[in-house]
Design a protein around this motif. Structure first.
Motif, PDB file in Angstrom:
ATOM      1  N   ALA A 289     -10.047  18.985   9.779  1.00  0.00           N
ATOM      2  CA  ALA A 289     -11.359  18.878   8.843  1.00  0.00           C
ATOM      3  C   ALA A 289     -11.789  20.592   8.459  1.00  0.00           C
ATOM      4  CB  ALA A 289     -12.421  18.213   9.445  1.00  0.00           C
ATOM      5  N   ARG A 290     -11.640  21.322   9.630  1.00  0.00           N
ATOM      6  CA  ARG A 290     -12.182  22.674   9.512  1.00  0.00           C
ATOM      7  C   ARG A 290     -11.093  23.439   8.390  1.00  0.00           C
ATOM      8  NH1 ARG A 290     -13.481  24.344  15.623  1.00  0.00           N
ATOM      9  NH2 ARG A 290     -15.761  23.553  15.773  1.00  0.00           N
ATOM     10  N   THR A 291      -9.867  23.285   8.429  1.00  0.00           N
ATOM     11  CA  THR A 291      -8.971  23.654   7.435  1.00  0.00           C
ATOM     12  C   THR A 291      -9.392  23.158   6.136  1.00  0.00           C
ATOM     13  OG1 THR A 291      -7.254  23.608   9.273  1.00  0.00           O
ATOM     14  CG2 THR A 291      -6.489  23.951   6.911  1.00  0.00           C
ATOM     15  N   LEU A 292      -9.514  22.161   5.910  1.00  0.00           N
ATOM     16  CA  LEU A 292      -9.771  21.448   4.745  1.00  0.00           C
ATOM     17  C   LEU A 292     -11.057  22.169   3.793  1.00  0.00           C
ATOM     18  CD1 LEU A 292      -9.287  19.416   2.096  1.00  0.00           C
ATOM     19  CD2 LEU A 292     -10.600  17.670   3.318  1.00  0.00           C
ATOM     20  N   ALA A 293     -12.182  22.342   4.927  1.00  0.00           N
ATOM     21  CA  ALA A 293     -13.347  22.736   4.294  1.00  0.00           C
ATOM     22  C   ALA A 293     -13.249  24.238   3.893  1.00  0.00           C
ATOM     23  CB  ALA A 293     -14.409  22.752   5.400  1.00  0.00           C
ATOM     24  N   ASP A 294     -12.335  24.998   4.569  1.00  0.00           N
ATOM     25  CA  ASP A 294     -12.044  26.369   4.326  1.00  0.00           C
ATOM     26  C   ASP A 294     -11.508  26.463   3.100  1.00  0.00           C
ATOM     27  OD1 ASP A 294     -12.160  29.242   5.395  1.00  0.00           O
ATOM     28  OD2 ASP A 294      -9.861  28.798   5.015  1.00  0.00           O
ATOM     29  N   ARG A 295     -10.489  25.736   2.794  1.00  0.00           N
ATOM     30  CA  ARG A 295      -9.959  25.718   1.725  1.00  0.00           C
ATOM     31  C   ARG A 295     -10.583  25.560   0.267  1.00  0.00           C
ATOM     32  NH1 ARG A 295      -3.960  22.833   3.357  1.00  0.00           N
ATOM     33  NH2 ARG A 295      -3.107  24.376   4.516  1.00  0.00           N
ATOM     34  N   GLN A 296     -11.590  24.694   0.224  1.00  0.00           N
ATOM     35  CA  GLN A 296     -12.270  24.292  -0.746  1.00  0.00           C
ATOM     36  C   GLN A 296     -13.342  25.370  -1.162  1.00  0.00           C
ATOM     37  OE1 GLN A 296     -14.273  20.578   0.727  1.00  0.00           O
ATOM     38  NE2 GLN A 296     -12.543  19.236  -0.120  1.00  0.00           N
ATOM     39  N   ARG A 297     -13.820  25.876   0.069  1.00  0.00           N
ATOM     40  CA  ARG A 297     -14.615  27.298  -0.105  1.00  0.00           C
ATOM     41  C   ARG A 297     -13.715  28.245  -0.691  1.00  0.00           C
ATOM     42  NH1 ARG A 297     -14.829  31.771   2.352  1.00  0.00           N
ATOM     43  NH2 ARG A 297     -13.509  30.892   4.289  1.00  0.00           N
TER      44      ARG A 297
ATOM     45  N   ALA B  59     -13.454  27.877  -4.572  1.00  0.00           N
ATOM     46  CA  ALA B  59     -14.798  28.053  -5.375  1.00  0.00           C
ATOM     47  C   ALA B  59     -15.042  29.761  -5.428  1.00  0.00           C
ATOM     48  CB  ALA B  59     -15.771  27.319  -4.798  1.00  0.00           C
ATOM     49  N   ASP B  60     -14.772  30.256  -4.547  1.00  0.00           N
ATOM     50  CA  ASP B  60     -15.062  31.590  -4.344  1.00  0.00           C
ATOM     51  C   ASP B  60     -14.038  32.539  -5.227  1.00  0.00           C
ATOM     52  OD1 ASP B  60     -16.811  31.635  -2.733  1.00  0.00           O
ATOM     53  OD2 ASP B  60     -15.597  32.193  -0.831  1.00  0.00           O
TER      54      ASP B  60
ATOM     55  N   ASP C 277      -3.682  34.848  -7.467  1.00  0.00           N
ATOM     56  CA  ASP C 277      -2.812  34.084  -6.584  1.00  0.00           C
ATOM     57  C   ASP C 277      -3.665  32.925  -5.928  1.00  0.00           C
ATOM     58  OD1 ASP C 277      -0.819  36.058  -6.832  1.00  0.00           O
ATOM     59  OD2 ASP C 277      -1.355  37.292  -5.377  1.00  0.00           O
ATOM     60  N   LEU C 278      -5.011  33.302  -5.695  1.00  0.00           N
ATOM     61  CA  LEU C 278      -5.759  32.073  -5.063  1.00  0.00           C
ATOM     62  C   LEU C 278      -5.825  30.988  -5.969  1.00  0.00           C
ATOM     63  CD1 LEU C 278      -8.643  34.033  -3.275  1.00  0.00           C
ATOM     64  CD2 LEU C 278      -6.814  32.675  -2.247  1.00  0.00           C
ATOM     65  N   LEU C 279      -6.090  31.243  -7.334  1.00  0.00           N
ATOM     66  CA  LEU C 279      -6.285  29.956  -8.195  1.00  0.00           C
ATOM     67  C   LEU C 279      -4.778  29.244  -8.636  1.00  0.00           C
ATOM     68  CD1 LEU C 279      -8.697  31.429 -10.751  1.00  0.00           C
ATOM     69  CD2 LEU C 279      -9.304  29.868  -9.193  1.00  0.00           C
ATOM     70  N   GLY C 280      -3.757  30.074  -8.302  1.00  0.00           N
ATOM     71  CA  GLY C 280      -2.350  29.242  -8.533  1.00  0.00           C
ATOM     72  C   GLY C 280      -2.113  28.856  -6.944  1.00  0.00           C
ATOM     73  N   ASP C 281      -2.560  28.793  -5.896  1.00  0.00           N
ATOM     74  CA  ASP C 281      -2.248  28.262  -4.575  1.00  0.00           C
ATOM     75  C   ASP C 281      -2.246  26.805  -4.733  1.00  0.00           C
ATOM     76  OD1 ASP C 281      -1.425  27.473  -2.228  1.00  0.00           O
ATOM     77  OD2 ASP C 281      -3.015  28.878  -1.084  1.00  0.00           O
ATOM     78  N   PRO C 282      -1.103  26.076  -4.456  1.00  0.00           N
ATOM     79  CA  PRO C 282      -1.208  24.431  -4.597  1.00  0.00           C
ATOM     80  C   PRO C 282      -2.017  23.981  -3.610  1.00  0.00           C
ATOM     81  CG  PRO C 282       1.016  25.184  -4.718  1.00  0.00           C
ATOM     82  CD  PRO C 282       0.192  26.280  -4.289  1.00  0.00           C
ATOM     83  N   ALA C 283      -2.223  24.345  -2.337  1.00  0.00           N
ATOM     84  CA  ALA C 283      -2.951  23.817  -1.206  1.00  0.00           C
ATOM     85  C   ALA C 283      -4.401  24.008  -1.469  1.00  0.00           C
ATOM     86  CB  ALA C 283      -2.608  24.678  -0.144  1.00  0.00           C
ATOM     87  N   LEU C 284      -4.836  25.244  -2.137  1.00  0.00           N
ATOM     88  CA  LEU C 284      -6.241  25.093  -2.616  1.00  0.00           C
ATOM     89  C   LEU C 284      -6.522  24.380  -3.845  1.00  0.00           C
ATOM     90  CD1 LEU C 284      -6.867  29.070  -2.237  1.00  0.00           C
ATOM     91  CD2 LEU C 284      -7.299  27.444  -0.509  1.00  0.00           C
TER      92      LEU C 284
END
Length: 1006
Positions: free
Chosen positions: A290-298, A301-302, A752-759
């Motif tokens: 759960a902490r990993t999913l919340a961190d990727r969503q944040r 957005a940044d 790079d961040l906007l192209g990361d599939p996991a994010l």
């Protein structure tokens, strides 16, 4: 050992000097020492013993005064004995300590004991030693016997052996211990007893250590201690220990059973901890996801927000790039622009220097003279300078000649009066030297007696110092004597206290043993289990610690006594030495002699010092005469040389002055002319160089301007000023480049961040419930902590129990050999002391050894007793304990008399006086044979039998005399000490001792 001659002076009852020729008495084989009671028959034997050992037999040794009371006050007591021991002819001269009259003043002073041991070698007496200890040691080693053994073997004291015959085992043991070296066996008994106590303490300590570990095991397990605890015995002194420590063997099994139960508890708690750990891991995994999913969503957005911010900085980045490009182009042209400015400044300075140089030579040449004219003028002046350099050396030589003439003139003015003074001195000095030599000869004659005067002073000072030290030493000697007497009294009192304490301990031992009795337990003395009338304590009984303290105090007092005696002997030796040095004169007389000697020494010293002074003065005068003569010759030579040299220098001075006047021309001196020409040539050279430098600078300036203008046009700049305006410093350019690089890096990171599939995938999912997942994780962690704590406690308890069980095993293994050693030590100590049931006769080791010696004595005695008693009596050694023997383990020293007429054994106390005499004489002779063999078989050529013949009938006396005749076999001489009248008729060779008011005398009849 055979006696030859004895000389006694002022010793015992003999006031004068008595000489006894034992060779004459020994020729008869059997001789009699006879005289009235108190005449001094035994004193002859005392003199022999004193000569050999420095002491007299028995109780008489305690008497301090051996000097005869009948002798005159100044007669020194002495004993001189000539004897042969092991083939060596010796002469021993001894003198006891005695009080002699003082040489100065009244009263007496103590003369110490002295000895002189000599040996007859090659027809002369050779000294071996004058030390008391050294002489005594040599005599004891040659004889192989102590003083006690010698008195018992050679002098056969019958009264003592009659008591020895009738004594109990305790008294008989004391006599035998004095004669035979059984200390080692007594020490073995003591060592075994100490070993028994030590091993008992060791086993008890190890058993207590095992019990202590068992207590810790019980405390760790939370269980009560074992029901059957080991009883730690406390072994009592000289008593068998209680039952060996069998209870200690049960402790390892008890500990193993207790540890097995705790191993089951440990297994159960480990299972609970494993289940709690699995639940905790599941809760931790859900929370981490759960902490990993919340961190990727944040993070997604940044990245969107940062991309919008970068679009606003695009125009600013373009301006910074254009400015950096212009600065780079300006950096390639700017050095040429700066070079033009430097060349312009250098050309201006060069023109100014050329103008100044031309003005400096304006008085020498026309104003606009060319460079060639300037160069020719410079060469002309330098050529003239070179020509004048040769004349310059002549000027220097002229100045040197003038200085030399001035110095010669001054030296002539000094030497002429010196020559006159030296001539006057040479007229006086020879007479002074002759007079001084005559005075020195007179002083040397007077100083010739200095050595004798110094020797006389040293001898007088040595004697005076000895006399003064002697006066001071007398007081110290008296104080040392008092300290020695006090130390002797203190040592005796301490020894008596030890004896009293031991006697009190022995007297109260029955009460001590009675206090240890227990109903139903056997008595250690009689073995009975009934105790109807146990002993009671009559008074305070000292313990072993008190006796040991008293013994230590007695030992300290004895040490103090010996130290005081040593100090006293040292002071007496110092006193004797000082008397030899000082002589009979007193300190005042010696001081007067010293004063006269010092006056004579002072006079001789003064004359010697005067001779030394005159000799030094003569040497100085002779040296002065020689020096003045040498000085006169030197002054004469110097005057002649100076006058000739001055003439030569005057001619050279005139020639040089004429040549220099011609060379200087219009200048005041040659040096001034040279300086002027050099300055003018240097100025002309500087002007030429300045004109050349100005031309070079103008050419370089024109070339620099052309290069700068061409480079600026090539880089797109219209003027040099435009180039300098575009220039930027390295710090400014670096700052712009850093800002551009940061913008580029941030733009790349956002892409790079906007192209990361996991994010991208995480942004499409709903947000997790972190609060609920964290609460579930905390509950699982608490449950796991509780289970782990319980498992750790169980594991630690099991580990601690395993460690303590290992230590318990080590303690029990360490205890077993100690218990076995104690059992062995207890048995051996009991056997050696006679207190163990295996020792059937209850005889101690030392008593057993003494019993073996006594059996040898009895066997040797029976050979003579059978002859003296007509075959009726025989001595029998028995191990039975007599009724009067109180000491436990002292058996084995009993004596009985077997009567062949009745076939029975009798107690020696039932013998008549004559029977006791022949029995004790046989016992004494037998003991003499055994002790002689024990001492190494030293041959006894002369022995004495002292008293006891008056109790014999005529027939028995014949038997005894036959036995004594038999002792003469092999050349042995036997002396019989008796006042029985019948013996005077039977023994013709006699030493007669007579007493009188003035002292006793001795005479030989053969």
């Amino acid at each position: 050992m055979r006696l030859h001659r004895l000389r006694i002076t002022a010793f015992g009852p003999f006031s004068g000097t008595e000489e006894i020729d034992f060779d004459a008495l020994s020729d008869a084989g059997l001789f009699l020492i006879q005289g009235r009671t108190g005449a001094g028959k035994t004193s002859v034997l005392d003199a022999v013993c004193f000569a050999l050992y420095g002491q007299v037999p028995g109780a008489r040794n305690a008497v301090k005064g051996l000097r005869s009371d009948h002798a005159s006050p100044g007669t020194a007591p002495s004993v001189v004995l000539e004897t042969t021991i092991r083939g060596r002819r010796l002469r021993i001269t001894r003198s006891p300590a005695w009080e002699r009259p003082k040489l100065r003043g009244s009263g007496t002073t103590t003369e110490h004991a002295k000895v002189l041991l000599e040996e007859f070698e090659d027809g002369a007496w050779v000294g071996l030693s004058t030390r008391l200890d050294e002489a005594g040691d040599l005599i004891s080693r040659l004889l192989g016997m102590t003083a006690v053994q010698f008195c018992q073997v050679v002098m056969l004291p019958q009264g003592e052996f009659a008591g020895f015959l009738r004594a109990g085992a305790d008294e008989r043991r004391k006599v035998l211990e004095r004669l035979f070296a059984t200390e080692v066996f007594t020490q073995v008994e003591k060592w075994l007893a100490d070993r028994r106590a030590a091993t008992g303490r060791e086993a008890a300590e190890l058993a207590a250590a095992a019990s202590s570990v068992a207590d810790r095991i019980a405390g760790t397990a939370g269980a009560p201690p074992p029901r059957d605890r080991p009883v730690v015995p406390q072994p009592r002194r000289a008593e068998p220990a209680a039952e060996p420590f069998a209870e200690v063997e049960t402790l390892p099994g008890w500990a193993a059973e207790l540890a097995a139960g705790h191993e089951d508890v440990r297994a159960a708690t480990e299972e609970l901890r494993r289940e709690a750990a699995e639940a905790l891991e599941a809760a931790r995994g859900a929370l981490e996801d759960a902490r990993t999913l919340a961190d990727r969503q944040r993070r997604h957005a940044d990245a969107l927000a940062r991309r919008e911010a970068l679009r606003e900085h695009a125009e600013e980045r373009s301006r910074m790039g254009s400015r950096l490009d212009a600065a780079a182009r300006a950096d390639r042209v700017a050095p040429l622009v700066h070079a033009v400015r430097r060349r312009h400044e250098e050309a201006r300075r060069a023109r100014r220097r050329a103008d100044e140089a031309r003005a400096a030579v304006g008085s020498l040449l026309p104003p606009n003279a060319s460079e060639d004219v300037l160069a020719k003028a410079e060469r002309d002046r330098r050529d003239e300078v070179a020509a004048l350099e040769g004349v310059r050396g002549k000027a220097a030589r002229l100045r040197q000649v003038e200085r030399e003439r001035e110095a010669l003139d001054a030296e002539l003015r000094r030497l002429e009066p010196e020559e006159a003074r030296i001539a006057a001195t040479l007229d006086e000095l020879p007479g002074v030297v002759d007079a001084r030599r005559a005075e020195l000869d007179e002083a040397r004659v007077a100083a010739a007696g200095l050595g004798g005067a110094e020797a006389a002073v040293r001898e007088a000072e040595r004697r005076l110092d000895a006399a003064q030290r002697l006066d001071r030493l007398e007081q110290r000697l008296a104080e040392a004597q008092a300290r020695y007497l006090a130390a002797v009294d203190a040592a005796q009192e301490a020894r008596e206290r030890v004896l009293d304490l031991r006697q009190a301990r022995l007297a109260g031992m029955a009460a001590v043993l009675a206090g240890e009795l227990r109903d139903g337990e056997p008595c250690r003395v009689c073995g009975s289990t009934e105790h109807p009338a146990p002993g009671v304590q009559a008074g305070e009984i000292p313990d072993e610690a008190e006796i040991e303290r008293a013994q230590a105090e007695a030992d300290d007092a004895q040490d103090a006594r010996e130290k005081a005696g040593t100090a006293l002997e040292a002071l007496r030796s110092d006193r004797d030495h000082l008397l030899e040095v000082a002589g009979e004169a007193d300190a005042d007389a010696i001081a007067a002699e010293l004063a006269d000697a010092r006056l004579a020494l002072e006079e001789a010293t003064a004359r010697a010092a005067e001779a030394e002074r005159l000799e030094a003065a003569l040497h100085r005068d002779e040296q002065e005469l020689e020096r003045v003569r040498e000085e006169r010759d030197a002054v004469s030579r110097a005057l002649a040389e100076n006058r000739a040299r001055d003439g030569e220098l005057a001619a050279e001075q005139g020639r040089l002055s004429a040549e220099l006047d011609e060379a200087r021309g219009g200048d005041p001196t040659i040096e001034a002319r040279l300086a002027r020409l050099a300055r003018e040539a240097d100025a002309l050279a500087a002007t030429i160089e300045a004109l050349r430098e100005s031309g070079r600078a103008a050419g370089e300036l024109a070339a620099a301007r052309a290069a700068a203008e061409a480079a600026a046009g090539a880089e797109g700049f219209r003027t040099p000023e435009e180039v300098l305006g575009a220039v930027m410093s390295d710090e400014e350019q670096g700052e712009l480049r850093d800002r551009i690089r940061r913008l580029d890096d941030e733009e790349a990171a956002v892409r790079d961040l906007l192209g990361d599939p996991a994010l991208v995938k995480a942004a499409a999912e709903p947000a997790p419930d972190l609060a609920a997942l964290e609460a579930a994780f905390r509950e699982a962690d608490a449950a796991h902590t509780a289970a782990a704590s319980a498992a750790d406690r169980a594991r630690q308890r099991c580990d601690r129990l395993a460690e303590l069980r290992a230590r318990l095993g080590e303690a029990v293994r360490a205890w077993r050999p100690a218990a076995e050693r104690h059992a062995v030590a207890e048995r051996l100590a009991g056997l050696a002391s006679g207190k163990h049931h295996a020792n059937r006769h209850a005889v101690s080791l030392s008593a057993y050894v003494l019993g073996a010696r006594l059996r040898q004595v009895v066997a040797a005695a029976n050979e003579r007793l059978a002859r003296m008693s007509g075959g009726r009596y025989t001595l029998v050694h028995t191990t039975e304990k007599a009724a009067g023997d109180r000491t436990r383990g002292a058996g084995g020293l009993g004596l009985r008399v077997a009567d062949a007429w009745t076939g029975l054994e009798r107690d020696p106390v039932t013998l008549s006086g004559g029977e006791s005499f022949i029995t004790s004489l046989s016992l004494a002779l037998g003991l003499a044979d055994v002790v002689t063999a024990e001492a190494g078989g030293a041959e006894i050529g002369t022995l004495f039998v002292d008293e006891g013949f008056g109790t014999l009938d005529e027939e028995t006396l014949d038997e005894v005399m036959d036995v004594l005749d038999g002792l003469r076999d092999g050349g042995r001489a036997v002396g019989v000490v008796s006042h029985v009248a019948e013996l005077r008729a039977r023994i013709p060779a006699q030493l007669r001792v007579a007493k009188g008011r003035g002292g006793s005398t001795a005479a030989i009849t053969v």
